[in-house]
Design a protein around this motif. Structure first.
Motif, PDB file in Angstrom:
ATOM      1  N   ALA A 156     -22.641 -23.691 -15.860  1.00  0.00           N
ATOM      2  CA  ALA A 156     -22.391 -23.904 -14.432  1.00  0.00           C
ATOM      3  C   ALA A 156     -22.438 -25.387 -14.085  1.00  0.00           C
ATOM      4  CB  ALA A 156     -23.421 -23.128 -13.613  1.00  0.00           C
ATOM      5  N   ARG A 157     -23.385 -26.123 -14.688  1.00  0.00           N
ATOM      6  CA  ARG A 157     -23.461 -27.557 -14.422  1.00  0.00           C
ATOM      7  C   ARG A 157     -22.251 -28.291 -14.987  1.00  0.00           C
ATOM      8  NH1 ARG A 157     -27.426 -30.176 -16.818  1.00  0.00           N
ATOM      9  NH2 ARG A 157     -28.222 -28.517 -18.167  1.00  0.00           N
ATOM     10  N   GLU A 158     -21.761 -27.823 -16.130  1.00  0.00           N
ATOM     11  CA  GLU A 158     -20.544 -28.408 -16.690  1.00  0.00           C
ATOM     12  C   GLU A 158     -19.350 -28.147 -15.773  1.00  0.00           C
ATOM     13  OE1 GLU A 158     -17.576 -30.115 -18.782  1.00  0.00           O
ATOM     14  OE2 GLU A 158     -19.733 -30.401 -19.072  1.00  0.00           O
ATOM     15  N   ALA A 159     -19.242 -26.939 -15.248  1.00  0.00           N
ATOM     16  CA  ALA A 159     -18.150 -26.630 -14.316  1.00  0.00           C
ATOM     17  C   ALA A 159     -18.270 -27.464 -13.044  1.00  0.00           C
ATOM     18  CB  ALA A 159     -18.164 -25.137 -13.975  1.00  0.00           C
ATOM     19  N   GLY A 160     -19.513 -27.746 -12.622  1.00  0.00           N
ATOM     20  CA  GLY A 160     -19.709 -28.535 -11.407  1.00  0.00           C
ATOM     21  C   GLY A 160     -19.232 -29.962 -11.529  1.00  0.00           C
ATOM     22  N   THR A 161     -19.129 -30.493 -12.753  1.00  0.00           N
ATOM     23  CA  THR A 161     -18.632 -31.855 -12.916  1.00  0.00           C
ATOM     24  C   THR A 161     -17.147 -31.965 -12.575  1.00  0.00           C
ATOM     25  OG1 THR A 161     -18.057 -31.528 -15.244  1.00  0.00           O
ATOM     26  CG2 THR A 161     -20.309 -32.250 -14.758  1.00  0.00           C
ATOM     27  N   GLN A 162     -16.449 -30.845 -12.490  1.00  0.00           N
ATOM     28  CA  GLN A 162     -15.019 -30.858 -12.223  1.00  0.00           C
ATOM     29  C   GLN A 162     -14.693 -30.826 -10.734  1.00  0.00           C
ATOM     30  OE1 GLN A 162     -13.017 -31.194 -15.036  1.00  0.00           O
ATOM     31  NE2 GLN A 162     -15.051 -31.326 -15.985  1.00  0.00           N
ATOM     32  N   VAL A 163     -15.683 -30.521  -9.896  1.00  0.00           N
ATOM     33  CA  VAL A 163     -15.440 -30.418  -8.450  1.00  0.00           C
ATOM     34  C   VAL A 163     -16.501 -31.244  -7.722  1.00  0.00           C
ATOM     35  CG1 VAL A 163     -15.055 -28.883  -6.496  1.00  0.00           C
ATOM     36  CG2 VAL A 163     -14.612 -28.059  -8.824  1.00  0.00           C
ATOM     37  N   ALA A 164     -16.079 -32.343  -7.132  1.00  0.00           N
ATOM     38  CA  ALA A 164     -17.023 -33.186  -6.400  1.00  0.00           C
ATOM     39  C   ALA A 164     -17.549 -32.444  -5.176  1.00  0.00           C
ATOM     40  CB  ALA A 164     -16.337 -34.481  -5.966  1.00  0.00           C
ATOM     41  N   GLY A 165     -18.852 -32.543  -4.955  1.00  0.00           N
ATOM     42  CA  GLY A 165     -19.460 -31.890  -3.789  1.00  0.00           C
ATOM     43  C   GLY A 165     -19.754 -30.424  -3.989  1.00  0.00           C
ATOM     44  N   SER A 166     -19.618 -29.920  -5.215  1.00  0.00           N
ATOM     45  CA  SER A 166     -19.886 -28.499  -5.464  1.00  0.00           C
ATOM     46  C   SER A 166     -21.387 -28.255  -5.551  1.00  0.00           C
ATOM     47  CB  SER A 166     -19.206 -28.057  -6.757  1.00  0.00           C
ATOM     48  OG  SER A 166     -19.696 -28.814  -7.852  1.00  0.00           O
ATOM     49  N   THR A 167     -21.766 -26.991  -5.411  1.00  0.00           N
ATOM     50  CA  THR A 167     -23.167 -26.576  -5.471  1.00  0.00           C
ATOM     51  C   THR A 167     -23.321 -25.489  -6.523  1.00  0.00           C
ATOM     52  OG1 THR A 167     -23.468 -27.047  -3.126  1.00  0.00           O
ATOM     53  CG2 THR A 167     -25.104 -25.643  -4.167  1.00  0.00           C
ATOM     54  N   VAL A 168     -24.377 -25.608  -7.322  1.00  0.00           N
ATOM     55  CA  VAL A 168     -24.659 -24.614  -8.353  1.00  0.00           C
ATOM     56  C   VAL A 168     -25.755 -23.685  -7.848  1.00  0.00           C
ATOM     57  CG1 VAL A 168     -25.515 -24.225 -10.689  1.00  0.00           C
ATOM     58  CG2 VAL A 168     -23.952 -26.136 -10.238  1.00  0.00           C
ATOM     59  N   LYS A 169     -25.523 -22.387  -7.969  1.00  0.00           N
ATOM     60  CA  LYS A 169     -26.494 -21.376  -7.557  1.00  0.00           C
ATOM     61  C   LYS A 169     -26.769 -20.464  -8.745  1.00  0.00           C
ATOM     62  CE  LYS A 169     -27.304 -17.669  -4.206  1.00  0.00           C
ATOM     63  NZ  LYS A 169     -26.718 -16.908  -3.066  1.00  0.00           N
ATOM     64  N   ILE A 170     -28.039 -20.331  -9.097  1.00  0.00           N
ATOM     65  CA  ILE A 170     -28.431 -19.494 -10.230  1.00  0.00           C
ATOM     66  C   ILE A 170     -29.006 -18.185  -9.695  1.00  0.00           C
ATOM     67  CG2 ILE A 170     -29.874 -19.325 -12.282  1.00  0.00           C
ATOM     68  CD1 ILE A 170     -27.651 -21.431 -12.429  1.00  0.00           C
ATOM     69  N   ASP A 171     -28.406 -17.081 -10.115  1.00  0.00           N
ATOM     70  CA  ASP A 171     -28.863 -15.750  -9.723  1.00  0.00           C
ATOM     71  C   ASP A 171     -29.728 -15.188 -10.858  1.00  0.00           C
ATOM     72  OD1 ASP A 171     -29.286 -13.204  -8.849  1.00  0.00           O
ATOM     73  OD2 ASP A 171     -27.152 -12.640  -8.721  1.00  0.00           O
ATOM     74  N   PRO A 172     -31.030 -15.020 -10.649  1.00  0.00           N
ATOM     75  CA  PRO A 172     -31.894 -14.543 -11.740  1.00  0.00           C
ATOM     76  C   PRO A 172     -31.555 -13.130 -12.217  1.00  0.00           C
ATOM     77  CG  PRO A 172     -33.081 -14.554  -9.651  1.00  0.00           C
ATOM     78  CD  PRO A 172     -31.782 -15.251  -9.403  1.00  0.00           C
ATOM     79  N   LYS A 173     -30.840 -12.367 -11.411  1.00  0.00           N
ATOM     80  CA  LYS A 173     -30.489 -11.005 -11.794  1.00  0.00           C
ATOM     81  C   LYS A 173     -29.199 -10.925 -12.603  1.00  0.00           C
ATOM     82  CE  LYS A 173     -32.710  -8.988  -7.719  1.00  0.00           C
ATOM     83  NZ  LYS A 173     -32.525  -8.135  -6.521  1.00  0.00           N
ATOM     84  N   ARG A 174     -28.517 -12.052 -12.677  1.00  0.00           N
ATOM     85  CA  ARG A 174     -27.230 -12.057 -13.355  1.00  0.00           C
ATOM     86  C   ARG A 174     -27.423 -12.272 -14.852  1.00  0.00           C
ATOM     87  NH1 ARG A 174     -21.755 -14.814 -11.099  1.00  0.00           N
ATOM     88  NH2 ARG A 174     -20.518 -14.777 -13.028  1.00  0.00           N
ATOM     89  N   THR A 175     -26.633 -11.572 -15.651  1.00  0.00           N
ATOM     90  CA  THR A 175     -26.713 -11.698 -17.110  1.00  0.00           C
ATOM     91  C   THR A 175     -25.448 -12.357 -17.646  1.00  0.00           C
ATOM     92  OG1 THR A 175     -25.796  -9.493 -17.423  1.00  0.00           O
ATOM     93  CG2 THR A 175     -28.193  -9.682 -17.290  1.00  0.00           C
TER      94      THR A 175
END
Length: 215
Positions: A156-175
């Motif tokens: 997710a952090r790698e994907a965030g480098t491609q979009v300026a101003g993006s926000t990363v959200k981690i869902d603990p329930k997601r696998t």
């Protein structure tokens, strides 16, 4: 010789007149003055000692103690030194190791496909693209919201480098490691490759966390 002159005394010891001279011992003024000074010093010491005892037993030091003591609940914050940039890429997966879904959360049509195509050209693996699901459709105000589970945080952090101003959200329930990129209303275009590379370097040297102050 006068009648008042003792027998055998004459010359300069001759006493004349009608009275005997009064023979007095010389006064020792130096001893008297020293005794007076000593008495004053002793009285002063006694007075100072009595004042100190009164000050202690009356609780006079309480105010000074409170004034000099540090407040019990004062914040204790210690600034953290900013990290020195190393110029090296962040320890993130390469684009080829990131699988993502691209969703359009705006009212602009065709944005998901065009963005997915560009990300695929940059080496990312695009699993699917389309309109954002209802919980996010037209509800993402920033340029992009990137969703992932704990296992996909680095992706997710790698994907965030491609979009300026993006926000990363981690869902603990997601696998899984798959990433969802929700394009928001603040999106204009993907970052150019040069800016994306700078974003990766910045991710390698994140800003220090803000100091937590004890209340």
């Amino acid at each position: 010789m006068s009648m008042l002159t003792p027998s055998g005394m004459g010359g300069k010891y001759r006493v004349t007149g009608n009275q005997y001279p009064r023979m007095r011992r010389p006064r020792r003024r130096g001893r008297v003055l020293a005794a007076m000074i000593a008495a004053v010093v002793v009285l002063g010491l006694f007075g100072w000692g009595a004042l100190q005892l009164f000050h202690v037993f009356s609780g006079g030091d309480k105010g000074d103690t409170k004034a000099n003591a540090a407040p019990q609940n004062s914040p204790s914050c210690k600034a953290t030194a900013a990290p020195t940039p190393t110029g090296k890429p962040a320890p993130l997966p390469l684009p080829g190791g990131v699988t993502m879904n691209v969703f359009n959360a705006t009212a602009k049509g065709g944005l998901a496909k065009s963005t997915a195509d560009e990300l695929a050209k940059r080496g990312f693996k695009v699993a699917k693209f389309g309109n954002a699901p209802d919980p996010y459709d037209k509800k993402v105000a920033q340029s992009a919201l990137i969703l992932a589970g704990p296992a996909g945080e680095a992706a997710a952090r790698e994907a965030g480098t491609q979009v300026a101003g993006s926000t990363v959200k981690i869902d603990p329930k997601r696998t899984g490691k798959t990433v969802d990129l929700m394009i928001g209303t603040g999106f204009v275009t993907l970052s150019n490759p040069a800016d994306a590379a700078k974003a990766r370097i910045a991710a390698a040297n994140p800003a220090p966390p803000k100091p937590v102050c004890a209340s």
